[in-house]
Scaffold this motif. Structure first.
Motif, mmCIF file in Angstrom:
data_model
loop_
_atom_site.group_PDB
_atom_site.id
_atom_site.type_symbol
_atom_site.label_atom_id
_atom_site.label_comp_id
_atom_site.label_asym_id
_atom_site.label_seq_id
_atom_site.Cartn_x
_atom_site.Cartn_y
_atom_site.Cartn_z
ATOM 1 N N TYR A 139 0.821 -1.212 0.000
ATOM 2 C CA TYR A 139 0.000 0.000 0.000
ATOM 3 C C TYR A 139 0.857 1.265 0.000
ATOM 4 O O TYR A 139 0.533 2.255 -0.662
ATOM 5 N N MET A 140 1.966 1.242 0.729
ATOM 6 C CA MET A 140 2.846 2.413 0.731
ATOM 7 C C MET A 140 3.512 2.612 -0.621
ATOM 8 O O MET A 140 3.616 3.750 -1.116
ATOM 9 N N ASN A 141 3.963 1.541 -1.233
ATOM 10 C CA ASN A 141 4.565 1.664 -2.561
ATOM 11 C C ASN A 141 3.566 2.216 -3.570
ATOM 12 O O ASN A 141 3.911 3.045 -4.417
ATOM 13 N N ALA A 142 2.328 1.740 -3.495
ATOM 14 C CA ALA A 142 1.308 2.227 -4.413
ATOM 15 C C ALA A 142 1.023 3.705 -4.187
ATOM 16 O O ALA A 142 0.909 4.480 -5.141
ATOM 17 N N ALA B 191 3.022 6.000 -2.899
ATOM 18 C CA ALA B 191 4.165 6.804 -3.331
ATOM 19 C C ALA B 191 4.269 6.882 -4.844
ATOM 20 O O ALA B 191 4.761 7.885 -5.397
ATOM 21 N N ALA B 192 3.804 5.844 -5.541
ATOM 22 C CA ALA B 192 3.889 5.805 -7.002
ATOM 23 C C ALA B 192 2.651 6.369 -7.686
ATOM 24 O O ALA B 192 2.623 6.498 -8.905
ATOM 25 N N GLY B 193 1.613 6.685 -6.903
ATOM 26 C CA GLY B 193 0.362 7.146 -7.492
ATOM 27 C C GLY B 193 -0.376 6.029 -8.222
ATOM 28 O O GLY B 193 -1.088 6.281 -9.190
ATOM 29 N N LYS B 194 -0.211 4.789 -7.743
ATOM 30 C CA LYS B 194 -0.847 3.631 -8.367
ATOM 31 C C LYS B 194 -1.893 3.032 -7.422
ATOM 32 O O LYS B 194 -2.155 3.581 -6.354
ATOM 33 N N LYS B 195 -2.478 1.882 -7.802
ATOM 34 C CA LYS B 195 -3.555 1.267 -7.039
ATOM 35 C C LYS B 195 -3.132 -0.089 -6.494
ATOM 36 O O LYS B 195 -2.427 -0.840 -7.166
ATOM 37 N N ALA B 196 -3.605 -0.401 -5.289
ATOM 38 C CA ALA B 196 -3.279 -1.688 -4.685
ATOM 39 C C ALA B 196 -4.430 -2.156 -3.803
ATOM 40 O O ALA B 196 -5.186 -1.355 -3.258
ATOM 41 N N LEU B 197 -4.510 -3.477 -3.683
ATOM 42 C CA LEU B 197 -5.503 -4.112 -2.832
ATOM 43 C C LEU B 197 -4.909 -5.402 -2.291
ATOM 44 O O LEU B 197 -4.178 -6.094 -2.998
#
Length: 235
Positions: free
Chosen positions: A190-193, A195-201
């Motif tokens: 979730y943190m990587n997403a 910081a990258a402006g991407k999506k995660a679940l």
């Protein structure tokens, strides 16, 4: 390897879909690809972390192992977001239940991910960051689960750096705060997403009961998470 953006992934750009399903176990990635994807193509075997790209009901999708723990998924998800132009990563993993009403094989959706990790230190934030899933993916996952007739629990999970904790009271403390289950990767994803402006679940199938008797075998973990897999594929 000269054509690959990283030493951790044998794929070249264009071989990985915008949507990636990420189990921890590379053998589970292999199983998903061979069971659900049409014409799956193996794009990496580096460090035996298998990754495949194929289609599911006409949509291109990749599946790749992420390993155990935040350092491992932190590397793989960072590279997918930044080096391979992946837009969304859906972790499909196992977890231990902290609450009495969460049972073996139940599906848990991690709306938020508490953590005992220092992973956020790198961002030098002036406070405590709350790692959360993308709301659109959470909403769609719940809708798909309802369509498929699969009950899900939605709420906080714990991403811990420690599997064998010397402090026997830690689970009691997280349980008292209503945390549903414990795993080891979601917070970093979730943190990587974020910081990258991407999506995660992160979606989890309960493999162990911490406060009751019961656990799944390694084979059941690898092959028995069909409901979770099918929700993730349909999102």
């Amino acid at each position: 390897m000269e054509m690959t953006p990283t030493a951790h992934n044998g794929a070249v750009k264009g071989q990985i879909a915008k949507k990636v399903l990420m189990p921890g176990d590379p053998l589970r990635a292999k199983y998903i690809a061979e069971t659900y994807l049409e014409t799956p193509v193996l794009f990496t075997t580096v460090r035996n972390m298998f990754g495949y790209t194929g289609t599911y009901k006409g949509e291109e999708v990749s599946v790749m192992g992420g390993g155990m723990g935040m350092p491992s998924i932190g590397i793989y998800s960072y590279e997918l977001f930044h080096f391979y132009d992946v837009d969304q990563i859906i972790r499909i993993g196992s977890a231990g239940a902290l609450q009495d009403d969460v049972n073996l094989m139940d599906v848990v959706i991690g709306m938020g991910a508490c953590t005992d990790s220092n992973y956020a230190y790198q961002y030098a934030l002036p406070g405590t960051f709350a790692p959360i899933a993308d709301y659109g993916l959470v909403r769609r996952a719940v809708e798909v689960a309802e369509e498929q007739g699969t009950p899900v629990a939605v709420g906080n999970v714990l991403s811990s750096d420690v599997f064998y904790n010397a402090d026997a009271s830690v689970n009691d403390k997280w349980r008292s705060m209503g945390v549903l289950a414990v795993e080891m990767e979601a917070a970093a994803l979730y943190m990587n997403a974020a910081a990258a402006g991407k999506k995660a679940l992160c979606m989890l199938t309960i493999s162990d009961l911490i406060y009751k008797e019961g656990k799944l075998s390694a084979e059941e973990r690898q092959l028995g998470f069909r409901k979770m897999m099918e929700i993730a594929l349909a999102i």
